[in-house]
Enzyme design. Structure first.
Site: not given
Ligand code: IPE
Ligand code: IPE
Ligand code: MG
Length: 246
Positions: A20, A68
């Site tokens: 993340d 997602n």
């Molecule tokens: C969790 O990250 C999913 C992945 C890393 C693929 P998110 O960024 O989607 O999680 P939330 O929604 O903030 O909890």
């Molecule tokens: C994790 O990084 C990757 C996916 C969930 C696909 P994020 O895209 O959630 O990055 P933040 O949490 O918005 O910084």
């Molecule tokens: Mg995230």
């Protein structure tokens, strides 16, 4: 160097990572979120290589969650394109690494489905680290499926309700081919599971770091492993009982 501190005789068999922080990392640099995903994809490959060197058997990377799909379409398609770009068979062949996916693969664009299926088939006999990508994955989706499969067996008379054990639930999850995670890492500062491996993490050790995923490197992985190796896993027993067994 944390790498030198890792006890190679007690490396976790299964490391799960919630990768993340890609978006925030990019934003901090004044760039688009997708730039963060591209950089993050490179880290995933590097961490996979590090896992091979460390002798980790399973590395499960949370790559794209069921939730997602609710992101802007352009971001979703950028992530799908990155999968096509970074899933290179050469690297897996060179490192003898295996590739698997878990998740609702049918929902992915057809070219991505083709690539992941091809990679699974191509690497199925490899014996080094198995890198598992969780794609269009969520625990609640997976557990709902398991319940349906078990219910169908009961309905068909293949098993009776009284025979159902936790092992049957394990066997009907998409993770049935691997042990539960020993170590669960989440980068990016949040301390939550976001629907990842809920059942399988019953006794996992958790490690949270503020580091955004695009900044997470081999040394960070080694640091997490050293931290893990300094913990006592008691599985409900007393510390003395665990000590005595040594
Ligand atoms: C969790 O990250 C999913 C992945 C890393 C693929 P998110 O960024 O989607 O999680 P939330 O929604 O903030 O909890
Ligand atoms: C994790 O990084 C990757 C996916 C969930 C696909 P994020 O895209 O959630 O990055 P933040 O949490 O918005 O910084
Ligand atoms: Mg995230």
């Amino acid at each position: 160097m944390y790498k030198e501190q890792v006890d190679m005789t007690r490396v976790p068999r299964h490391v799960a990572i919630i990768m993340d922080g890609n978006g925030r990392w990019a934003k901090a640099l004044g760039k688009e979120r997708t730039y963060g995903h591209a950089e993050g994809a490179q880290r995933a490959i590097e961490v996979m290589t590090a896992a091979v060197d460390l002798g980790i058997e399973y590395l499960t990377l949370y790559t794209f969650s069921t939730e997602n799909w609710n992101r802007p379409e352009a971001e979703v398609s950028a992530i799908m394109s990155l999968l096509l770009k970074y899933l290179e068979e050469e690297l897996f062949i060179k490192r003898n690494a295996r590739f698997r996916v878990i998740g609702e693969i049918d929902r992915l664009p057809k070219p991505v489905q083709d690539v992941v299926r091809y990679m699974e088939e191509r690497t199925k006999d490899h014996t080094a680290t198995c890198m598992v990508l969780a794609l269009s994955y969520s625990s609640k989706w997976e557990m709902t499926n398991a319940v349906k499969q078990i219910a169908a067996k009961v309905k068909d008379g293949e098993m009776s309700i009284d025979d159902i054990t936790d092992k049957d639930i394990d066997a009907n999850l998409s993770t049935s081919f691997m042990p539960d995670p020993d170590l669960m890492i989440r980068t990016g500062g949040e301390q939550r599971l976001s629907n990842y491996l809920l059942w399988q993490c019953a006794y996992s050790e958790f490690y949270f770091t503020e580091t955004y995923w695009p900044d997470f490197r081999e040394e960070d992985l080694c640091k997490a492993i050293v931290d893990y190796q300094n913990r006592q896993r008691r599985f409900g027993k007393t510390g003395e009982q665990v000590e005595d067994k040594k």
